[in-house]
Design an enzyme around this catalytic site. Sequence first.
Site, PDB file in Angstrom:
ATOM      1  N   LEU A  19       0.839  -1.209   0.000  1.00 48.81           N
ATOM      2  CA  LEU A  19       0.000   0.000   0.000  1.00 48.81           C
ATOM      3  C   LEU A  19       0.869   1.253   0.000  1.00 48.81           C
ATOM      4  O   LEU A  19       0.412   2.347   0.310  1.00 48.81           O
ATOM      5  CB  LEU A  19      -0.936   0.008   1.220  1.00 48.81           C
ATOM      6  CG  LEU A  19      -1.927  -1.148   1.324  1.00 48.81           C
ATOM      7  CD1 LEU A  19      -2.724  -1.061   2.630  1.00 48.81           C
ATOM      8  CD2 LEU A  19      -2.888  -1.170   0.144  1.00 48.81           C
ATOM      9  N   SER A  74       3.733   2.260   1.822  1.00 50.89           N
ATOM     10  CA  SER A  74       4.153   2.960   3.040  1.00 50.89           C
ATOM     11  C   SER A  74       5.419   3.766   2.750  1.00 50.89           C
ATOM     12  O   SER A  74       5.582   4.883   3.257  1.00 50.89           O
ATOM     13  CB  SER A  74       4.402   1.973   4.177  1.00 50.89           C
ATOM     14  OG  SER A  74       5.302   0.972   3.774  1.00 50.89           O
ATOM     15  N   GLU A 120      14.011   6.909  -3.622  1.00 47.11           N
ATOM     16  CA  GLU A 120      13.811   5.460  -3.493  1.00 47.11           C
ATOM     17  C   GLU A 120      14.705   4.694  -4.485  1.00 47.11           C
ATOM     18  O   GLU A 120      15.303   3.680  -4.150  1.00 47.11           O
ATOM     19  CB  GLU A 120      12.338   5.104  -3.689  1.00 47.11           C
ATOM     20  CG  GLU A 120      12.077   3.634  -3.469  1.00 47.11           C
ATOM     21  CD  GLU A 120      10.752   3.322  -2.804  1.00 47.11           C
ATOM     22  OE1 GLU A 120      10.085   4.223  -2.272  1.00 47.11           O
ATOM     23  OE2 GLU A 120      10.390   2.128  -2.817  1.00 47.11           O
ATOM     24  N   ASP A 134       3.482   5.181  -7.095  1.00 41.51           N
ATOM     25  CA  ASP A 134       3.166   5.289  -5.668  1.00 41.51           C
ATOM     26  C   ASP A 134       3.348   6.715  -5.154  1.00 41.51           C
ATOM     27  O   ASP A 134       2.497   7.259  -4.449  1.00 41.51           O
ATOM     28  CB  ASP A 134       4.066   4.351  -4.852  1.00 41.51           C
ATOM     29  CG  ASP A 134       3.914   2.912  -5.278  1.00 41.51           C
ATOM     30  OD1 ASP A 134       2.987   2.622  -6.059  1.00 41.51           O
ATOM     31  OD2 ASP A 134       4.719   2.081  -4.837  1.00 41.51           O
TER      32      ASP A 134
HETATM   33  C1  GLA Z   1       5.496  -1.001  -6.543  1.00 45.59           C
HETATM   34  C2  GLA Z   1       6.286   0.153  -7.172  1.00 45.59           C
HETATM   35  C3  GLA Z   1       5.436   0.876  -8.216  1.00 45.59           C
HETATM   36  C4  GLA Z   1       4.824  -0.092  -9.209  1.00 45.59           C
HETATM   37  C5  GLA Z   1       4.147  -1.260  -8.491  1.00 45.59           C
HETATM   38  C6  GLA Z   1       3.660  -2.315  -9.448  1.00 45.59           C
HETATM   39  O1  GLA Z   1       4.425  -0.517  -5.792  1.00 45.59           O
HETATM   40  O2  GLA Z   1       6.692   1.059  -6.188  1.00 45.59           O
HETATM   41  O3  GLA Z   1       6.225   1.843  -8.864  1.00 45.59           O
HETATM   42  O4  GLA Z   1       5.787  -0.556 -10.115  1.00 45.59           O
HETATM   43  O5  GLA Z   1       5.016  -1.870  -7.543  1.00 45.59           O
HETATM   44  O6  GLA Z   1       2.667  -1.812 -10.258  1.00 45.59           O
END
Ligand code: GLA
Length: 382
Positions: free
Chosen positions: A121, A123, A156, A168
């Site tokens: 999710l 974090s 990241e 994300d």
């Molecule tokens: C993780 C990564 C995202 C994306 C998803 C898969 O959450 O942080 O950038 O690639 O996996 O859709």
Amino acid sequence: MDGMQNFKLIFGIDAQDLFTAAGRINVIGEHVDYCGGKVFPAALNLRCNVYGRKTGSKIIRIALKGIEGIIELDINKLDSYRELKFGNYQAGVAYFLQEEGVQIVGCDLFYDCTVPFGSGLSSSAAIEVATAVALCEYAGVEYDKVKLALLSQKAENEYVGVNCGIMDQFASAMGKKNHAILLDCATLEYEYVPLELGDYTIVVANCNKPHSLIESKYNVRRQEVEVALKIIKTAKNITCIAELTPEEFNEVKDLLAGVVYKRAEHVVMECARVKKAVAALKAGDIVELGQLLNESHYSLRDLYEVTGKELDALTSFARKEIECLGSRMIGGGFGGCTISIVKKSAVEGFIRRVGQAYFDAIGYRASFYETSIEDGITVTKL
Ligand code: GLA
């Protein structure tokens, strides 16, 4: 004890501000963001809450709910915290903000994160974005949310070492109450679409298998699709796999073999599903949307191979429920969460029965969360 009280107990003075950034779900469009595809995430009420106070010293002091001790980051040595178990995300964000010319100032920050860690999710994105907002506010600089999302992704990728896409951080920063964001990851153009499901709602479930993006095969998947792209480029003038329609993919698929073929096929077909899913949602066709969620999961299971027995079990028990229209894993995979579209009036029974079946099959419990779709970033003076 709430965050304010915690802050005072740890730092001996009241917090001045509360910065929050959201965790997210992704309705559909999984493992396509780093291939230039469109994704469809939405920000959650599960959040990274950061209570803060500017100190003006040379140190960023960080405390985390549930973790003993205080982490100290010297603002003149921000490059040197890559190996920290806790505090490395914050250090990475501070480091790249400083590189961009933001005058980082010392502050005390207390993190109360309600996005479960390692749950798929986001974090980590929520921590990055909330930190970026706090540090910009204390530096007294105006910030652009999209730029903060990009900088958080950079932290990241290059500081923590997870080669994630932009989904994300973008969702965490740009989320809008009761809307999902149709984001084109190649151009960063986006559109808010009301997440209106009529009599249905989205149930989020965590399979509770411990996972980490770094340990998982996430970075390997990225390499595999890069290989696929390189090969496809010998025959087609494209910059990312997501540009290919299923028909165009058919013309080049014989160039690919084995896992590289399967990974590329997933990306192309998932992108086509996103298009259909958004059209279905806009037309109020929730049955079709649910079907597309199921297909997305099967593709992540069979072609992209990022599910595992826990996520497969959780989604398959969900699908057995008559009031469930579709279910799939979300996020990086190998563990973490699923979403299911469930009739509002049936949610309680759904959670009870799916929870029990999962426990019987796997031997430990899944967690179900009460979620709502909220704004991405919030800033409050306390
Ligand atoms: C993780 C990564 C995202 C994306 C998803 C898969 O959450 O942080 O950038 O690639 O996996 O859709």
